[in-house]
Design a protein around this motif. Structure first.
Motif, PDB file in Angstrom:
ATOM      1  N   UNK A  15      -1.221  -8.289  13.013  1.00  0.00           N
ATOM      2  CA  UNK A  15      -1.027  -8.277  11.566  1.00  0.00           C
ATOM      3  C   UNK A  15      -0.945  -6.838  11.053  1.00  0.00           C
ATOM      4  N   UNK A  16      -0.398  -6.704   9.871  1.00  0.00           N
ATOM      5  CA  UNK A  16      -0.253  -5.376   9.267  1.00  0.00           C
ATOM      6  C   UNK A  16      -1.115  -5.255   8.018  1.00  0.00           C
ATOM      7  N   UNK A  17      -1.664  -4.074   7.821  1.00  0.00           N
ATOM      8  CA  UNK A  17      -2.440  -3.808   6.601  1.00  0.00           C
ATOM      9  C   UNK A  17      -1.613  -3.046   5.577  1.00  0.00           C
ATOM     10  N   UNK A  18      -0.300  -2.951   5.803  1.00  0.00           N
ATOM     11  CA  UNK A  18       0.549  -2.132   4.932  1.00  0.00           C
ATOM     12  C   UNK A  18       0.412  -2.502   3.459  1.00  0.00           C
ATOM     13  N   UNK A  19       0.443  -3.805   3.165  1.00  0.00           N
ATOM     14  CA  UNK A  19       0.367  -4.225   1.761  1.00  0.00           C
ATOM     15  C   UNK A  19      -0.997  -3.900   1.162  1.00  0.00           C
ATOM     16  N   UNK A  20      -2.055  -4.165   1.928  1.00  0.00           N
ATOM     17  CA  UNK A  20      -3.394  -3.833   1.440  1.00  0.00           C
ATOM     18  C   UNK A  20      -3.509  -2.331   1.171  1.00  0.00           C
ATOM     19  N   UNK A  21      -3.019  -1.531   2.125  1.00  0.00           N
ATOM     20  CA  UNK A  21      -3.100  -0.084   1.974  1.00  0.00           C
ATOM     21  C   UNK A  21      -2.357   0.381   0.729  1.00  0.00           C
ATOM     22  N   UNK A  22      -1.141  -0.144   0.526  1.00  0.00           N
ATOM     23  CA  UNK A  22      -0.339   0.261  -0.622  1.00  0.00           C
ATOM     24  C   UNK A  22      -1.052  -0.056  -1.931  1.00  0.00           C
ATOM     25  N   UNK A  23      -1.638  -1.267  -2.017  1.00  0.00           N
ATOM     26  CA  UNK A  23      -2.335  -1.669  -3.247  1.00  0.00           C
ATOM     27  C   UNK A  23      -3.576  -0.819  -3.488  1.00  0.00           C
ATOM     28  N   UNK A  24      -4.307  -0.529  -2.417  1.00  0.00           N
ATOM     29  CA  UNK A  24      -5.534   0.260  -2.555  1.00  0.00           C
ATOM     30  C   UNK A  24      -5.225   1.706  -2.947  1.00  0.00           C
ATOM     31  N   UNK A  25      -4.209   2.282  -2.324  1.00  0.00           N
ATOM     32  CA  UNK A  25      -3.826   3.651  -2.668  1.00  0.00           C
ATOM     33  C   UNK A  25      -3.307   3.719  -4.100  1.00  0.00           C
ATOM     34  N   UNK A  26      -2.578   2.668  -4.517  1.00  0.00           N
ATOM     35  CA  UNK A  26      -2.068   2.629  -5.895  1.00  0.00           C
ATOM     36  C   UNK A  26      -3.201   2.538  -6.907  1.00  0.00           C
ATOM     37  N   UNK A  27      -4.355   2.035  -6.461  1.00  0.00           N
ATOM     38  CA  UNK A  27      -5.516   1.914  -7.351  1.00  0.00           C
ATOM     39  C   UNK A  27      -6.260   3.236  -7.502  1.00  0.00           C
ATOM     40  N   UNK A  28      -5.795   4.270  -6.784  1.00  0.00           N
ATOM     41  CA  UNK A  28      -6.401   5.590  -6.951  1.00  0.00           C
ATOM     42  C   UNK A  28      -7.231   6.091  -5.794  1.00  0.00           C
ATOM     43  N   UNK A  29      -7.291   5.322  -4.706  1.00  0.00           N
ATOM     44  CA  UNK A  29      -8.060   5.745  -3.534  1.00  0.00           C
ATOM     45  C   UNK A  29      -7.256   6.782  -2.745  1.00  0.00           C
ATOM     46  N   UNK A  30      -7.903   7.863  -2.334  1.00  0.00           N
ATOM     47  CA  UNK A  30      -7.233   8.861  -1.504  1.00  0.00           C
ATOM     48  C   UNK A  30      -7.103   8.334  -0.079  1.00  0.00           C
ATOM     49  N   UNK A  31      -6.021   8.732   0.600  1.00  0.00           N
ATOM     50  CA  UNK A  31      -5.797   8.283   1.974  1.00  0.00           C
ATOM     51  C   UNK A  31      -6.995   8.600   2.876  1.00  0.00           C
ATOM     52  N   UNK A  32      -7.608   9.765   2.676  1.00  0.00           N
ATOM     53  CA  UNK A  32      -8.753  10.161   3.500  1.00  0.00           C
ATOM     54  C   UNK A  32      -9.981   9.286   3.256  1.00  0.00           C
ATOM     55  N   UNK A  33      -9.993   8.564   2.141  1.00  0.00           N
ATOM     56  CA  UNK A  33     -11.133   7.711   1.804  1.00  0.00           C
ATOM     57  C   UNK A  33     -10.832   6.231   2.029  1.00  0.00           C
ATOM     58  N   UNK A  34      -9.794   5.951   2.823  1.00  0.00           N
ATOM     59  CA  UNK A  34      -9.418   4.572   3.116  1.00  0.00           C
ATOM     60  C   UNK A  34      -9.808   4.226   4.556  1.00  0.00           C
ATOM     61  N   UNK A  35     -10.582   3.170   4.729  1.00  0.00           N
ATOM     62  CA  UNK A  35     -11.060   2.738   6.049  1.00  0.00           C
ATOM     63  C   UNK A  35     -10.424   1.395   6.398  1.00  0.00           C
ATOM     64  N   UNK A  36      -9.954   1.263   7.653  1.00  0.00           N
ATOM     65  CA  UNK A  36      -9.197   0.074   8.047  1.00  0.00           C
ATOM     66  C   UNK A  36      -9.703  -0.478   9.377  1.00  0.00           C
ATOM     67  N   UNK A  37      -9.951  -1.787   9.405  1.00  0.00           N
ATOM     68  CA  UNK A  37     -10.304  -2.478  10.642  1.00  0.00           C
ATOM     69  C   UNK A  37      -9.127  -3.352  11.068  1.00  0.00           C
TER      70      UNK A  37
END
Length: 209
Positions: A15-37
């Motif tokens: 599976x891909x987290x691309x959509x989750x990542x895009x939505x979270x980053x759009x909400x103002x989270x910095x890439x360095x502060x994004x954690x993915x399992x």
């Protein structure tokens, strides 16, 4: 200074987290502060990057997720998480609930979180019951028709895939459908639910659940 901590998760490595990542980053989270399992079921008590996200939380920070089920599959899991947030003085933002913050440190916020957690678990259990009931009825219908092979619909394959993503054992789900794992994999790939690769490399292994 308070900051936003993002967390994304998928149950299988295919599976891909691309959509989750895009939505979270759009909400103002910095890439360095994004954690993915990747490939980590919501039923697991320990998730490496989720644990790292919690460790990164400080007083006043907010953890951002796309949907509540990214946190876990049971009400108790989520309530334990809420307690952890309160202990750290941190907040929670769930994007599919309108993006508003749920302040688990307040009585109202804690109550809202508890209700959401309970509803999330109930929805998951109802979905599973519907799939199992549908499979049982079709199996009975197949026997009544003189033992002719049952036709497993594309919808059943998709629902079975969701059960596996939710932590159900692949072998058991395939058995409930009345087919082998290899047959299930072939049907799932035909629907684009899995990449085209050997059977043994698909989905999350039963032992990992």
């Amino acid at each position: 200074m308070s900051k936003l901590i993002g967390y994304a998760r998928v149950s299988t490595r295919q599976q891909s987290t691309d959509r989750q990542e895009a939505d979270i980053l759009a909400a103002g989270v910095r890439r360095d502060d994004l954690y993915i399992d990747h490939g980590v079921s919501g039923t697991k008590a320990t998730r490496p990057h989720f644990d790292r996200a919690l460790d990164a939380l400080e007083d006043g920070d907010t953890i951002v997720i796309t949907t509540l089920d990214r946190l876990g599959r049971s009400t108790q899991n989520m309530l334990d998480f809420a307690k952890e947030l309160r202990g750290r003085g941190a907040g929670l933002r769930v994007l599919n609930l309108g993006g508003g913050d749920v302040d688990t440190a307040t009585p109202m916020g804690s109550m809202l979180f508890t209700i959401m957690a309970a509803l999330g678990q109930m929805e998951s259990e109802i979905k599973r019951e519907r799939v199992v009931d549908s499979i049982a009825k079709r199996r009975a219908a197949g026997k009544d028709l003189g033992g002719r092979p049952r036709i497993i619909t594309d919808s059943q394959i998709r629902n079975a895939r969701r059960l596996i993503e939710g932590g159900e054992a692949t072998a058991q789900v395939a058995l409930d459908l009345g087919m082998s794992r290899a047959t299930f994999y072939r049907r799932a790939r035909a629907l684009g639910l899995l990449p085209d690769q050997s059977d043994g490399e698909t989905l999350t292994s039963d032992n990992a659940k």
